[in-house]
Scaffold this active site. Structure first.
Site, PDB file in Angstrom:
ATOM      1  N   ASN A  12       0.870  -1.173   0.000  1.00 24.27           N
ATOM      2  CA  ASN A  12       0.000   0.000   0.000  1.00 24.27           C
ATOM      3  C   ASN A  12       0.911   1.228   0.000  1.00 24.27           C
ATOM      4  O   ASN A  12       1.472   1.573   1.030  1.00 24.27           O
ATOM      5  CB  ASN A  12      -0.894  -0.046   1.246  1.00 24.27           C
ATOM      6  CG  ASN A  12      -1.697   1.227   1.436  1.00 24.27           C
ATOM      7  OD1 ASN A  12      -1.766   2.060   0.538  1.00 24.27           O
ATOM      8  ND2 ASN A  12      -2.307   1.366   2.602  1.00 24.27           N
ATOM      9  N   LYS A  14       0.153   4.269  -0.306  1.00 19.28           N
ATOM     10  CA  LYS A  14      -0.452   5.476   0.277  1.00 19.28           C
ATOM     11  C   LYS A  14      -0.166   6.680  -0.628  1.00 19.28           C
ATOM     12  O   LYS A  14      -0.148   6.526  -1.844  1.00 19.28           O
ATOM     13  CB  LYS A  14       0.048   5.674   1.704  1.00 19.28           C
ATOM     14  CG  LYS A  14      -0.144   4.400   2.546  1.00 19.28           C
ATOM     15  CD  LYS A  14       0.052   4.597   4.002  1.00 19.28           C
ATOM     16  CE  LYS A  14      -0.143   3.263   4.707  1.00 19.28           C
ATOM     17  NZ  LYS A  14      -0.135   3.373   6.153  1.00 19.28           N
ATOM     18  N   HIS A  97      -9.458   1.216   4.719  1.00 19.51           N
ATOM     19  CA  HIS A  97      -8.201   1.413   5.460  1.00 19.51           C
ATOM     20  C   HIS A  97      -8.459   2.390   6.612  1.00 19.51           C
ATOM     21  O   HIS A  97      -9.258   3.315   6.482  1.00 19.51           O
ATOM     22  CB  HIS A  97      -7.121   1.955   4.519  1.00 19.51           C
ATOM     23  CG  HIS A  97      -5.770   1.958   5.148  1.00 19.51           C
ATOM     24  ND1 HIS A  97      -5.374   2.939   6.037  1.00 19.51           N
ATOM     25  CD2 HIS A  97      -4.740   1.079   5.062  1.00 19.51           C
ATOM     26  CE1 HIS A  97      -4.146   2.662   6.453  1.00 19.51           C
ATOM     27  NE2 HIS A  97      -3.739   1.538   5.884  1.00 19.51           N
ATOM     28  N   GLU A  99      -6.880   4.799   7.650  1.00 19.71           N
ATOM     29  CA  GLU A  99      -6.658   6.212   7.310  1.00 19.71           C
ATOM     30  C   GLU A  99      -7.861   6.777   6.565  1.00 19.71           C
ATOM     31  O   GLU A  99      -8.181   7.965   6.695  1.00 19.71           O
ATOM     32  CB  GLU A  99      -5.354   6.345   6.506  1.00 19.71           C
ATOM     33  CG  GLU A  99      -4.145   6.145   7.412  1.00 19.71           C
ATOM     34  CD  GLU A  99      -2.907   5.571   6.745  1.00 19.71           C
ATOM     35  OE1 GLU A  99      -2.804   5.600   5.506  1.00 19.71           O
ATOM     36  OE2 GLU A  99      -2.034   5.071   7.496  1.00 19.71           O
ATOM     37  N   GLU A 167      -5.323  -4.705  10.722  1.00 24.35           N
ATOM     38  CA  GLU A 167      -4.276  -3.713  10.950  1.00 24.35           C
ATOM     39  C   GLU A 167      -4.595  -2.919  12.216  1.00 24.35           C
ATOM     40  O   GLU A 167      -5.423  -1.987  12.167  1.00 24.35           O
ATOM     41  CB  GLU A 167      -4.189  -2.736   9.778  1.00 24.35           C
ATOM     42  CG  GLU A 167      -3.903  -3.384   8.447  1.00 24.35           C
ATOM     43  CD  GLU A 167      -3.383  -2.365   7.439  1.00 24.35           C
ATOM     44  OE1 GLU A 167      -2.238  -2.514   7.019  1.00 24.35           O
ATOM     45  OE2 GLU A 167      -4.114  -1.429   7.107  1.00 24.35           O
ATOM     46  N   GLY A 173       2.604   2.376  10.724  1.00 22.97           N
ATOM     47  CA  GLY A 173       3.599   3.427  10.551  1.00 22.97           C
ATOM     48  C   GLY A 173       4.323   3.832  11.817  1.00 22.97           C
ATOM     49  O   GLY A 173       5.010   4.852  11.847  1.00 22.97           O
ATOM     50  N   SER A 205       3.480  -2.022  10.450  1.00 21.38           N
ATOM     51  CA  SER A 205       4.921  -2.082  10.749  1.00 21.38           C
ATOM     52  C   SER A 205       5.556  -3.435  10.435  1.00 21.38           C
ATOM     53  O   SER A 205       6.469  -3.868  11.139  1.00 21.38           O
ATOM     54  CB  SER A 205       5.177  -1.677  12.214  1.00 21.38           C
ATOM     55  OG  SER A 205       4.781  -0.333  12.425  1.00 21.38           O
TER      56      SER A 205
HETATM   57  P1  PGA Z   1       2.916   0.341   7.627  1.00 17.93           P
HETATM   58  O1  PGA Z   1       1.441   0.563   7.034  1.00 17.93           O
HETATM   59  O2  PGA Z   1       3.432  -0.948   7.057  1.00 17.93           O
HETATM   60  O3  PGA Z   1       3.681   1.538   7.153  1.00 17.93           O
HETATM   61  O4  PGA Z   1       2.780   0.291   9.102  1.00 17.93           O
HETATM   62  C1  PGA Z   1       0.557  -0.521   6.854  1.00 17.93           C
HETATM   63  C2  PGA Z   1      -0.745  -0.041   6.259  1.00 17.93           C
HETATM   64  O5  PGA Z   1      -1.248   1.007   6.660  1.00 17.93           O
HETATM   65  O6  PGA Z   1      -1.318  -0.708   5.377  1.00 17.93           O
END
Ligand code: PGA
Length: 242
Positions: A12, A14, A97, A99, A167, A173, A205
């Site tokens: 992803n 983003k 997601h 976010e 997640e 992140g 992460s």
């Molecule tokens: P990350 O994000 O691997 O940077 O923690 C995962 C995600 O949001 O899909």
């Protein structure tokens, strides 16, 4: 994508990447070995999808999107139709997601509508769920996650067209990951809801250094990777951990 619990490693990107990033995608494709034991997907920002899909044609790499609208077209300024995503070469779309849920107020009902639109257009829906740190601390993680699944999964979702991505919001992140036993317990709880055949990814992460331990868990069928999916070396390290 494969109609089974073949592991899936999905990147992803983003709001990252540039036109020149197609070279990073090519480095990833060059590094995919023929005897790979997993499916591999990269979801770049919308404007990069045509170039990525073109570059990936004929390879094992699949290209997807990070979101879509639940309607097929019309007066929705700034949104993108799932019909168009399918047309430009997406085989999967991430929906719900955290976010999107946090930044755009997406409810379970909205995520469900988006997932329905993804499935109706012949793509795989990757439905994201996950608790906040406050919800985990309050002992509500299972209830929150299973509630999101109940509210976000279309009735037509099955193991051939839908993937769940667990997640924990506080692990995205941040470099923090849950205890391995907590990941195992949540995936087992999700498994009991969605059945034996559906793939359940872990996200938050994931790095080359922790991927193998997480992916070895019985109910973890790969990962949804954010930061570590931007660089070919990191992403391939995770792919090779499946
Ligand atoms: P990350 O994000 O691997 O940077 O923690 C995962 C995600 O949001 O899909």
């Amino acid at each position: 994508m494969t109609d089974s619990r073949t592991p899936l490693v999905a990147g992803n990107w983003k709001m990252n990447g540039a036109v020149a990033s197609v070279s990073e995608l090519r480095a990833m494709m060059d590094g995919l070995s023929g005897d790979r034991a997993c499916d591999v997907l990269v979801c770049p920002p919308y404007p990069l999808i045509p170039a990525f899909a073109g570059a990936a044609q004929g390879s094992a790499m699949r290209i997807g999107a990070q979101d879509c609208h639940f309607n097929t077209g019309g007066a929705h300024t700034g949104d993108v139709s799932p019909v168009l995503l399918a047309e430009i070469g997406c085989s999967a779309v991430i929906v719900g997601h955290s976010e999107r849920r946090a930044d755009h107020g997406e409810s379970d009902a909205m995520v469900k509508s988006k997932a329905e639109a993804v499935l109706a257009n012949g793509m795989t829906a990757i439905i994201c769920v996950g608790e906040t740190e406050a919800e985990r601390d309050a002992g509500k993680a299972d209830a929150v996650v299973l509630g999101q699944i109940a509210g976000s999964m279309p009735s037509m979702a099955d193991a051939s067209n839908t993937v769940i991505a667990y997640e924990p919001v506080w692990a995205i992140g941040t470099g923090r990951v849950p205890e391995i036993s907590d990941i195992a317990a949540m995936h087992a709880a999700i498994r009991s809801e969605v059945g034996q055949g559906m793939r359940i990814l872990y996200g938050g992460s994931v790095k080359p250094s922790n991927a193998a331990e997480i992916f070895a868990l019985e109910d973890v069928d790969g990962g949804l990777i954010g930061g570590a999916s931007l660089k070919a070396t990191d992403f391939l390290g995770i792919v090779n951990a499946t």
